[in-house]
Design a protein around this motif. Structure first.
Motif, mmCIF file in Angstrom:
data_model
loop_
_atom_site.group_PDB
_atom_site.id
_atom_site.type_symbol
_atom_site.label_atom_id
_atom_site.label_comp_id
_atom_site.label_asym_id
_atom_site.label_seq_id
_atom_site.Cartn_x
_atom_site.Cartn_y
_atom_site.Cartn_z
ATOM 1 N N LEU A 191 72.714 -33.118 43.315
ATOM 2 C CA LEU A 191 72.419 -31.942 43.891
ATOM 3 C C LEU A 191 73.181 -30.596 43.370
ATOM 4 N N GLU A 192 72.449 -29.760 42.412
ATOM 5 C CA GLU A 192 73.028 -28.768 41.660
ATOM 6 C C GLU A 192 73.361 -27.595 42.552
ATOM 7 N N VAL A 193 74.642 -27.336 42.611
ATOM 8 C CA VAL A 193 75.094 -26.091 43.387
ATOM 9 C C VAL A 193 75.625 -25.020 42.226
ATOM 10 N N TYR A 194 75.923 -23.891 42.591
ATOM 11 C CA TYR A 194 76.494 -22.811 41.862
ATOM 12 C C TYR A 194 78.029 -23.020 42.025
ATOM 13 N N MET A 206 68.699 -23.002 42.804
ATOM 14 C CA MET A 206 67.195 -23.123 42.842
ATOM 15 C C MET A 206 66.648 -22.659 41.529
ATOM 16 N N LYS A 207 65.743 -23.247 40.802
ATOM 17 C CA LYS A 207 64.893 -22.880 39.635
ATOM 18 C C LYS A 207 64.192 -21.501 39.759
ATOM 19 N N ASP A 208 63.678 -21.565 40.927
ATOM 20 C CA ASP A 208 62.572 -19.857 41.146
ATOM 21 C C ASP A 208 62.681 -19.724 42.645
ATOM 22 N N ASN A 209 62.274 -18.715 43.151
ATOM 23 C CA ASN A 209 62.287 -18.294 44.654
ATOM 24 C C ASN A 209 61.059 -19.061 45.335
ATOM 25 N N ALA A 210 59.935 -19.207 44.467
ATOM 26 C CA ALA A 210 59.141 -19.897 45.299
ATOM 27 C C ALA A 210 59.162 -21.328 45.598
ATOM 28 N N PHE A 211 59.884 -22.202 44.878
ATOM 29 C CA PHE A 211 60.232 -23.489 45.062
ATOM 30 C C PHE A 211 61.311 -23.246 46.004
ATOM 31 N N ARG A 212 62.426 -22.332 46.080
ATOM 32 C CA ARG A 212 62.982 -22.277 47.024
ATOM 33 C C ARG A 212 62.763 -22.226 48.537
ATOM 34 N N SER A 213 61.686 -21.291 48.534
ATOM 35 C CA SER A 213 61.141 -21.119 50.008
ATOM 36 C C SER A 213 60.366 -22.336 50.342
ATOM 37 N N ARG A 214 59.873 -23.041 49.490
ATOM 38 C CA ARG A 214 59.110 -24.444 50.107
ATOM 39 C C ARG A 214 60.190 -25.475 50.318
ATOM 40 N N LEU A 219 63.545 -28.179 54.430
ATOM 41 C CA LEU A 219 64.834 -28.572 55.080
ATOM 42 C C LEU A 219 64.579 -28.191 56.565
ATOM 43 N N MET A 220 64.055 -27.384 56.823
ATOM 44 C CA MET A 220 64.068 -26.919 58.675
ATOM 45 C C MET A 220 62.993 -27.888 59.241
ATOM 46 N N LYS A 221 62.305 -28.478 58.676
ATOM 47 C CA LYS A 221 61.532 -29.633 59.331
ATOM 48 C C LYS A 221 62.372 -30.965 59.653
ATOM 49 N N GLU A 222 63.247 -31.098 58.883
ATOM 50 C CA GLU A 222 64.150 -31.997 58.871
ATOM 51 C C GLU A 222 65.510 -31.632 59.783
ATOM 52 N N HIS A 223 65.276 -30.447 60.515
ATOM 53 C CA HIS A 223 66.485 -29.735 61.119
ATOM 54 C C HIS A 223 67.723 -29.642 60.448
ATOM 55 N N ILE A 224 67.586 -29.118 59.170
ATOM 56 C CA ILE A 224 68.690 -28.657 58.368
ATOM 57 C C ILE A 224 68.395 -27.361 58.153
ATOM 58 N N PHE A 225 69.291 -26.432 58.668
ATOM 59 C CA PHE A 225 69.198 -25.105 58.673
ATOM 60 C C PHE A 225 69.990 -24.205 57.867
ATOM 61 N N THR A 226 69.451 -23.716 56.754
ATOM 62 C CA THR A 226 70.321 -22.979 56.010
ATOM 63 C C THR A 226 69.784 -21.592 55.562
ATOM 64 N N VAL A 227 70.330 -20.852 54.590
ATOM 65 C CA VAL A 227 69.916 -19.445 54.469
ATOM 66 C C VAL A 227 69.322 -19.285 53.015
ATOM 67 N N GLU A 228 68.168 -18.651 52.854
ATOM 68 C CA GLU A 228 67.567 -18.392 51.610
ATOM 69 C C GLU A 228 68.465 -17.123 50.878
ATOM 70 N N VAL A 229 68.614 -17.215 49.715
ATOM 71 C CA VAL A 229 69.435 -16.178 48.741
ATOM 72 C C VAL A 229 68.607 -16.200 47.539
ATOM 73 N N ASN A 230 68.666 -15.300 46.886
ATOM 74 C CA ASN A 230 68.144 -15.230 45.678
ATOM 75 C C ASN A 230 68.305 -16.463 44.629
ATOM 76 N N ARG A 231 67.379 -17.248 44.374
ATOM 77 C CA ARG A 231 67.659 -18.256 43.517
ATOM 78 C C ARG A 231 68.574 -19.181 44.085
ATOM 79 N N GLY A 232 68.795 -19.553 45.494
ATOM 80 C CA GLY A 232 69.665 -20.308 46.071
ATOM 81 C C GLY A 232 69.284 -20.601 47.537
ATOM 82 N N ILE A 233 69.880 -21.599 48.044
ATOM 83 C CA ILE A 233 70.028 -22.049 49.338
ATOM 84 C C ILE A 233 71.397 -22.243 50.026
#
Length: 260
Positions: A191-194, A206-214, A219-233
């Motif tokens: 799992l790649e991290v900054y 994240m490779k791009d924001n479209a994939f990040r949003s999907r 993640l939310m459907k699996e009750h893992i709650f994170t925050v979207e940032v530019n090209r990142g979670i």
């Protein structure tokens, strides 16, 4: 922000030079150390390079650097956490640093807002000029901050400092334990991290924001709650119990692989 695992100073230079085509002054904001959202802290060498570039630019236009140190008191090495500020001694007369300090994180009083702007420059008259402007602007905009926040700060700093520092160190150690577990398991799971060094948050690359949003939706459907940032979670290790950190990276990687 990054060039590999290092701070991307060239990107800073390119952006500043682009801005200079349209305006004759620069104000730059950096959140360091314990950057939100990545948990990165610049090295002394990176700060020296940055100061050299600021001085070079300040030969042409006034340059103000705002250093947001909201998370500095949760640095893993408190004794060394202010050391980088010594690089500011080399700033030229046409450059200034304004440190934005927040008690909200340091004193764990989120919502009870209290902070300060600390001004550094080579000339005392420059500091005083900016101080007057800030005083008038702050007074006209907010009037004043909550009295309870000021009283809390005074009480902890003057009357209960040792107990406060001891309690805070316990939470610094706890966040390091959480982040160490997550980073170790993220590496094992692929799992790649900054680049992360310390602080409240770890951010997945994240490779791009479209994939990040999907991925974020998955993640939310699996009750893992994170925050979207530019090209990142952004993952908040500051709020995860240790028992919930174990296995989290592997689960997030599995969901990532399943995300179309």
């Amino acid at each position: 922000m990054f060039d590999g695992d290092s701070f991307n100073l060239q990107s800073v230079k390119d952006t500043v030079n682009e801005v200079l085509k349209n305006q004759q002054r620069i104000v730059m904001v950096i959140n360091d150390p314990c950057h939100n959202p990545t948990g990165y802290s610049l090295t002394i060498a990176e700060w020296k390079e940055l100061v050299a570039f600021i001085n070079e630019t300040a030969k042409k236009v006034p340059f103000i650097l705002i250093d947001d140190i909201a998370y500095i008191d949760y640095s893993n090495n408190l004794a060394e956490s202010r050391k980088y500020m010594e690089t500011w001694n080399e700033l030229s007369d046409n450059a200034m640093v304004v440190v934005a300090f927040s008690c909200s994180k340091t004193l764990t009083s989120y919502g009870l807002r209290c902070g300060a702007a600390v001004i550094f420059a080579q000339k005392a008259e420059d500091v005083r000029e900016v101080e007057i402007i800030m005083e008038k602007k702050a007074r006209a905009t907010w009037s004043n901050i909550p009295n309870a926040a000021m009283a809390n700060f005074v009480w902890l700093v003057n009357d209960d400092r040792e107990n406060f520092l001891k309690e805070k160190q316990k939470y610094i150690d706890l966040m390091k334990e959480r982040s160490d577990i997550f980073l170790k398991e993220a590496k094992e799971a692929g799992l790649e991290v900054y680049p992360y060094k310390e602080g409240f948050f770890v951010t997945l690359r994240m490779k791009d924001n479209a994939f990040r949003s999907r991925y974020h939706e998955a993640l939310m459907k699996e009750h893992i709650f994170t925050v979207e940032v530019n090209r990142g979670i952004r993952v908040a290790v500051c709020s995860l119990p240790v028992r919930k950190v174990y296995g989290l990276a592997a689960k997030m990687k599995k969901i990532q692989l399943e995300t179309k």
